[in-house]
Design an enzyme around this catalytic site. Structure first.
Site, PDB file in Angstrom:
ATOM      1  N   VAL A 269       5.694   2.799   1.578  1.00  0.00           N
ATOM      2  CA  VAL A 269       4.900   1.659   1.109  1.00  0.00           C
ATOM      3  C   VAL A 269       4.705   0.735   2.303  1.00  0.00           C
ATOM      4  CG1 VAL A 269       4.672  -0.274  -0.488  1.00  0.00           C
ATOM      5  CG2 VAL A 269       5.903   1.786  -1.208  1.00  0.00           C
ATOM      6  N   GLU A 270       3.447   0.483   2.668  1.00  0.00           N
ATOM      7  CA  GLU A 270       3.154  -0.434   3.764  1.00  0.00           C
ATOM      8  C   GLU A 270       3.057  -1.853   3.202  1.00  0.00           C
ATOM      9  OE1 GLU A 270       0.532   2.013   6.932  1.00  0.00           O
ATOM     10  OE2 GLU A 270      -0.396   1.806   4.957  1.00  0.00           O
ATOM     11  N   VAL A 271       3.965  -2.703   3.627  1.00  0.00           N
ATOM     12  CA  VAL A 271       3.973  -4.105   3.202  1.00  0.00           C
ATOM     13  C   VAL A 271       3.271  -4.897   4.295  1.00  0.00           C
ATOM     14  CG1 VAL A 271       5.401  -6.116   2.679  1.00  0.00           C
ATOM     15  CG2 VAL A 271       6.055  -3.842   1.820  1.00  0.00           C
TER      16      VAL A 271
ATOM     17  N   HIS B 204       0.824  -1.213   0.000  1.00  0.00           N
ATOM     18  CA  HIS B 204       0.000   0.000   0.000  1.00  0.00           C
ATOM     19  C   HIS B 204       0.854   1.257   0.000  1.00  0.00           C
ATOM     20  CE1 HIS B 204      -2.297   3.155   2.416  1.00  0.00           C
ATOM     21  NE2 HIS B 204      -2.838   3.152   1.217  1.00  0.00           N
TER      22      HIS B 204
END
Length: 318
Positions: free
Chosen positions: A149-151, A138
């Site tokens: 970026v959220e993994v 995200h």
């Protein structure tokens, strides 16, 4: 893991922005979207943001001609991609179908990352043959500018898929963060929701104008947190080190509990009256302003800021 070719599924604002980022880093991109006029809209968007990408700095082989819009889906090109970034609308039923199609077509080792902004991937992997390589990647909008970026893995995501996603996003100049458990909204959007809820309440209740609320953020918390984040800011504010951090908690803790109780008692209620009051104040702030001009200035200033932040990066502030 070496990624040379990326598949982008969906070319709305997020998908188009991802495409620009990948192109700026010298990757070949196959793009698909079933919406009418999607190819033309993507081309126009990429032309518009390319000067900004040039200011940010282009990698070797970066080129606007290095992508192919291949139609409503990637079809035969699925076999050619090393990484998938899916950007379909926030509908679990639709994502379930799209993820199943992608999973059935790409090589088993290819990571499938969804740009979902709040729906955990466990909600749409039920028809995947290899769900262990699916996760959330995200971005914060727009991905070509914002580093985060959220993994977010689901419980069955493999450790190799997580590490490969973190490595890939790092390679294209992003700052990936591993969110260790699925949670609705993930982390950045939850933080944003918490602050915005209180901001909405303060403005709707007439305590402060929208213009002055924005000033409270942009002239205090915004720049401070942009450089170091809330935890390091509190450690510094308390005198430095872990002892300083604990001192800040002990010093402000009791008072902040009373503030939080008041916030709960007066949280934004989403009533027609509250929304109208909030809208009126925001309208006053927007009076005489051109949103397109504001957006361009914001983006130009973000480029300058991230360049400065990159030059001043330290081991404790990435």
């Amino acid at each position: 893991m070496t990624v040379r070719t990326v598949g982008v599924v969906g070319t709305g604002v997020i998908g188009a922005s991802w495409t620009g980022l990948f192109l700026a880093h010298g990757l070949h991109v196959y793009v698909a979207d079933p919406a009418p006029g999607a190819a033309e809209k993507l081309a126009a968007y990429l032309e518009a943001i390319w000067p900004t990408m040039e200011l940010m700095g282009l990698e070797e082989n970066a080129s606007l001609s290095n992508y192919e819009f291949v139609g409503p889906n990637l079809g035969e090109f699925y076999k050619k991609v090393d990484f998938i970034q899916e950007n379909a609308p926030e509908r679990p039923d639709l994502k379930t179908k799209i993820l199943a199609d992608i999973d059935a077509a790409v090589r088993p080792e290819v990571v499938i990352a969804s740009s979902s902004s709040g729906i955990p991937s466990s909600k749409f992997i039920s028809e995947c043959r290899y769900p262990e390589r699916v996760l959330i990647g995200h971005p914060f909008n727009p991905p070509h500018l914002m580093p985060l970026v959220e993994v977010v893995p689901h419980p069955k995501t493999s450790t190799s898929a997580i590490s490969n996603a973190l490595e890939f996003y790092t390679s294209v100049g992003r700052r990936p963060v591993h969110i260790k458990q699925e949670i609705p909204g993930f982390v950045a959007n939850r933080l944003q929701a918490a602050l915005c809820n209180e901001a909405n309440s303060l403005v709707a209740r007439g305590i402060v104008s929208a213009k002055d609320l924005d000033a409270c953020v942009t002239t205090s918390l915004g720049p401070r947190w942009a450089m170091v984040g809330p935890f390091l800011a509190n450690a510094m504010g308390g005198g430095g080190g872990i002892e300083g951090f604990k001192h800040m908690l002990e010093h402000l803790g009791p008072a902040s509990q009373a503030w939080l109780a008041d916030m709960q008692a007066h949280k934004f209620d989403w009533s027609v009256q509250s929304v109208d009051a909030l809208g009126e104040s925001v309208a006053e702030e927007l009076l005489g302003k051109d949103i397109k001009v504001l957006e361009q200035k914001r983006d130009d200033d973000l480029v300058k800021f991230f360049k400065i932040k990159g030059k001043r990066r330290t081991s404790f502030n990435e």
